[in-house]
Design a protein around this motif. Structure first.
Motif, PDB file in Angstrom:
ATOM      1  N   LYS A   1       0.847  -1.190   0.000  1.00 48.34           N
ATOM      2  CA  LYS A   1       0.000   0.000   0.000  1.00 48.34           C
ATOM      3  C   LYS A   1       0.882   1.240   0.000  1.00 48.34           C
ATOM      4  CE  LYS A   1      -0.359  -0.210   5.055  1.00 48.34           C
ATOM      5  NZ  LYS A   1      -1.287  -0.317   6.204  1.00 48.34           N
ATOM      6  N   PRO A   2       0.356   2.379  -0.494  1.00 47.18           N
ATOM      7  CA  PRO A   2       1.133   3.617  -0.451  1.00 47.18           C
ATOM      8  C   PRO A   2       1.212   4.158   0.973  1.00 47.18           C
ATOM      9  CG  PRO A   2      -1.044   4.009  -1.370  1.00 47.18           C
ATOM     10  CD  PRO A   2      -0.929   2.528  -1.187  1.00 47.18           C
ATOM     11  N   VAL A   3       2.397   4.557   1.374  1.00 50.28           N
ATOM     12  CA  VAL A   3       2.609   5.119   2.710  1.00 50.28           C
ATOM     13  C   VAL A   3       3.545   6.315   2.603  1.00 50.28           C
ATOM     14  CG1 VAL A   3       2.258   2.904   3.888  1.00 50.28           C
ATOM     15  CG2 VAL A   3       4.562   3.581   3.212  1.00 50.28           C
ATOM     16  N   THR A   4       3.574   7.090   3.672  1.00 47.98           N
ATOM     17  CA  THR A   4       4.489   8.233   3.760  1.00 47.98           C
ATOM     18  C   THR A   4       5.361   8.077   4.997  1.00 47.98           C
ATOM     19  OG1 THR A   4       2.758   9.494   4.874  1.00 47.98           O
ATOM     20  CG2 THR A   4       2.942   9.774   2.488  1.00 47.98           C
ATOM     21  N   LEU A   5       6.006   9.161   5.387  1.00 48.71           N
ATOM     22  CA  LEU A   5       7.003   9.092   6.456  1.00 48.71           C
ATOM     23  C   LEU A   5       6.411   8.764   7.819  1.00 48.71           C
ATOM     24  CD1 LEU A   5       9.276  12.117   5.499  1.00 48.71           C
ATOM     25  CD2 LEU A   5       9.720   9.685   5.143  1.00 48.71           C
ATOM     26  N   ASN A   6       5.098   8.839   7.968  1.00 48.90           N
ATOM     27  CA  ASN A   6       4.514   8.473   9.260  1.00 48.90           C
ATOM     28  C   ASN A   6       4.497   6.958   9.462  1.00 48.90           C
ATOM     29  OD1 ASN A   6       2.531   8.179   7.218  1.00 48.90           O
ATOM     30  ND2 ASN A   6       0.921   8.150   8.775  1.00 48.90           N
ATOM     31  N   ARG A   7       4.661   6.165   8.376  1.00 49.98           N
ATOM     32  CA  ARG A   7       4.644   4.711   8.463  1.00 49.98           C
ATOM     33  C   ARG A   7       6.026   4.080   8.305  1.00 49.98           C
ATOM     34  NH1 ARG A   7      -0.322   2.026   9.157  1.00 49.98           N
ATOM     35  NH2 ARG A   7      -1.900   3.656   9.329  1.00 49.98           N
ATOM     36  N   ILE A   8       6.906   4.733   7.589  1.00 49.55           N
ATOM     37  CA  ILE A   8       8.258   4.212   7.407  1.00 49.55           C
ATOM     38  C   ILE A   8       9.211   5.373   7.177  1.00 49.55           C
ATOM     39  CG2 ILE A   8       7.903   3.844   4.919  1.00 49.55           C
ATOM     40  CD1 ILE A   8       9.811   1.429   5.164  1.00 49.55           C
ATOM     41  N   GLN A   9      10.384   5.272   7.775  1.00 47.67           N
ATOM     42  CA  GLN A   9      11.426   6.280   7.605  1.00 47.67           C
ATOM     43  C   GLN A   9      12.681   5.553   7.103  1.00 47.67           C
ATOM     44  OE1 GLN A   9      10.212   6.039  11.173  1.00 47.67           O
ATOM     45  NE2 GLN A   9       8.366   6.859  10.212  1.00 47.67           N
ATOM     46  N   GLN A  10      13.295   6.125   6.085  1.00 43.69           N
ATOM     47  CA  GLN A  10      14.442   5.470   5.467  1.00 43.69           C
ATOM     48  C   GLN A  10      15.361   6.524   4.871  1.00 43.69           C
ATOM     49  OE1 GLN A  10      13.385   2.223   2.816  1.00 43.69           O
ATOM     50  NE2 GLN A  10      15.133   2.647   1.485  1.00 43.69           N
ATOM     51  N   PHE A  11      16.671   6.352   5.041  1.00 42.30           N
ATOM     52  CA  PHE A  11      17.624   7.223   4.358  1.00 42.30           C
ATOM     53  C   PHE A  11      18.936   6.475   4.140  1.00 42.30           C
ATOM     54  CE2 PHE A  11      18.727   8.212   8.805  1.00 42.30           C
ATOM     55  CZ  PHE A  11      20.119   8.122   8.773  1.00 42.30           C
ATOM     56  N   ASP A  12      19.707   6.979   3.175  1.00 39.91           N
ATOM     57  CA  ASP A  12      21.038   6.452   2.885  1.00 39.91           C
ATOM     58  C   ASP A  12      22.020   7.613   2.925  1.00 39.91           C
ATOM     59  OD1 ASP A  12      20.596   3.508   1.812  1.00 39.91           O
ATOM     60  OD2 ASP A  12      19.029   4.740   0.930  1.00 39.91           O
ATOM     61  N   LEU A  13      23.087   7.453   3.705  1.00 39.28           N
ATOM     62  CA  LEU A  13      24.152   8.444   3.792  1.00 39.28           C
ATOM     63  C   LEU A  13      25.431   7.808   3.273  1.00 39.28           C
ATOM     64  CD1 LEU A  13      25.275  11.198   4.780  1.00 39.28           C
ATOM     65  CD2 LEU A  13      25.696  10.088   6.993  1.00 39.28           C
ATOM     66  N   MET A  14      26.099   8.476   2.316  1.00 31.32           N
ATOM     67  CA  MET A  14      27.310   7.928   1.715  1.00 31.32           C
ATOM     68  C   MET A  14      28.421   8.959   1.732  1.00 31.32           C
ATOM     69  SD  MET A  14      25.761   5.954  -1.618  1.00 31.32           S
ATOM     70  CE  MET A  14      24.527   4.663  -1.438  1.00 31.32           C
ATOM     71  N   MET A  15      29.624   8.491   2.043  1.00 30.61           N
ATOM     72  CA  MET A  15      30.834   9.309   1.971  1.00 30.61           C
ATOM     73  C   MET A  15      31.838   8.568   1.110  1.00 30.61           C
ATOM     74  SD  MET A  15      31.082  10.736   5.888  1.00 30.61           S
ATOM     75  CE  MET A  15      30.659   9.160   6.637  1.00 30.61           C
ATOM     76  N   LYS A  16      32.393   9.255   0.107  1.00 34.30           N
ATOM     77  CA  LYS A  16      33.228   8.580  -0.889  1.00 34.30           C
ATOM     78  C   LYS A  16      34.527   9.333  -1.140  1.00 34.30           C
ATOM     79  CE  LYS A  16      33.134   6.749  -5.616  1.00 34.30           C
ATOM     80  NZ  LYS A  16      32.313   6.567  -6.840  1.00 34.30           N
ATOM     81  N   TYR A  17      35.599   8.563  -1.306  1.00 38.65           N
ATOM     82  CA  TYR A  17      36.889   9.093  -1.772  1.00 38.65           C
ATOM     83  C   TYR A  17      37.177   8.485  -3.139  1.00 38.65           C
ATOM     84  CZ  TYR A  17      41.898   9.254  -2.567  1.00 38.65           C
ATOM     85  OH  TYR A  17      43.138   9.419  -3.147  1.00 38.65           O
ATOM     86  N   SER A  18      37.529   9.329  -4.123  1.00 39.35           N
ATOM     87  CA  SER A  18      37.814   8.874  -5.483  1.00 39.35           C
ATOM     88  C   SER A  18      39.196   9.323  -5.913  1.00 39.35           C
ATOM     89  CB  SER A  18      36.776   9.424  -6.475  1.00 39.35           C
ATOM     90  OG  SER A  18      35.467   9.060  -6.095  1.00 39.35           O
TER      91      SER A  18
END
Length: 278
Positions: A220-237
């Motif tokens: 079902k469609p949900v928003t941030l009140n039902r699920i919270q998710q994030f990705d944080l990335m730090m990169k060296y090239s």
């Protein structure tokens, strides 16, 4: 239900392709294809299946990505990792008078992300990319308790935003920080009782593809009140030459949901990558 889910997905894609981001255009074109391998560490508590926190370290975590920088910035990335957590060491049990050894759980994670945005130069050394994120997170879960096992799943298809800040130390070395934040989701998750009537009906086809489609259709469609998710990335090239680059990336994935029961998951990944530019 499947028609509704497909319609929502199409709307997400059209939104992602039609958003006007309003930044200045970058001249020139640049494509890159990269492969990454690394270690991943998981801490996860899923109250549908267990009150315990499951931990494991896995190698390899495998990823592949394609990136294009022209008038628009595009990136497609696919990652896979398997975890085999076990609260205690392997233990023996008896089944029909024969001694058996318990297996660990098996948790399979697949991530597919598509990013589209525009880049803006801040100064001679730094730039920022902002845009729209379309993410798919699939988790196939097999919890094993001696002679009894329970299959579970979590699938989220999300639309959100991302930002990527890049800083050139010199001509060859670059540091970057990226945040990906889905805001609305199509979410499918195991039922409160693990296996209910609808779950049994979904697996009755004995076809992996049909079963997966049925699980997604129950979402079902949900928003941030039902699920919270994030990705944080730090990169060296590091740019080795005109065609090849290498790098190292730290990636933190966070997921929290309280529907139908609590879920809290932290995944830390350290990947090393090689990139071909063309």
């Amino acid at each position: 239900m499947l028609i509704k889910m497909k319609s929502t997905t199409i709307i997400f894609i059209l939104l992602a392709l039609s958003v006007n981001l309003g930044f200045s255009q970058e001249e020139g074109k640049k494509n890159s294809l990269g492969l990454s391998l690394g270690y991943a560490q998981l801490q996860r508590q899923d109250l549908i299946f267990s009150p315990f926190v499951h931990r494991d370290t896995s190698f390899p975590s495998v990823g592949i990505h394609f990136e294009r920088r022209s008038k628009l910035y595009h990136k497609v990335a696919v990652n896979y990792v398997n975890f085999d957590p076990m609260l205690d060491g392997p233990f023996d049990f008896f089944l029909d008078g024969e001694q058996e050894t318990a297996y660990p759980h098996s948790l399979n994670f697949v991530d597919l992300d598509y990013l589209i945005g525009k880049s803006k130069m801040i100064n001679d050394r730094s730039s920022i990319i902002k845009g729209v994120l379309f993410s798919t997170n699939i988790q196939a879960l097999n919890y094993v308790y001696g002679r009894i096992s329970s299959f579970g799943y979590l699938a989220t298809i999300g639309l959100g935003i991302f930002g990527n800040y890049e800083y050139d130390l010199n001509e060859r070395n670059t540091l970057s920080v990226s945040l990906r934040l889905p805001l609305v989701f199509w979410k499918a998750r195991s039922p409160y009782l693990v296996n209910d009537d609808e779950f049994i009906e979904n697996i009755s086809s004995h076809s992996g593809l049909k079963t997966f489609a049925a699980f997604l259709g129950d979402g079902k469609p949900v928003t941030l009140n039902r699920i919270q998710q994030f990705d944080l990335m730090m990169k060296y090239s590091y740019q080795v030459n005109e065609r090849w680059g290498i790098g190292a990336t730290y990636w933190l994935e966070f997921i929290h949901s309280n529907d139908p029961r609590g879920l809290l998951s932290f995944r830390n990944t350290l990947n090393f990558s090689g990139t071909y530019l063309f």
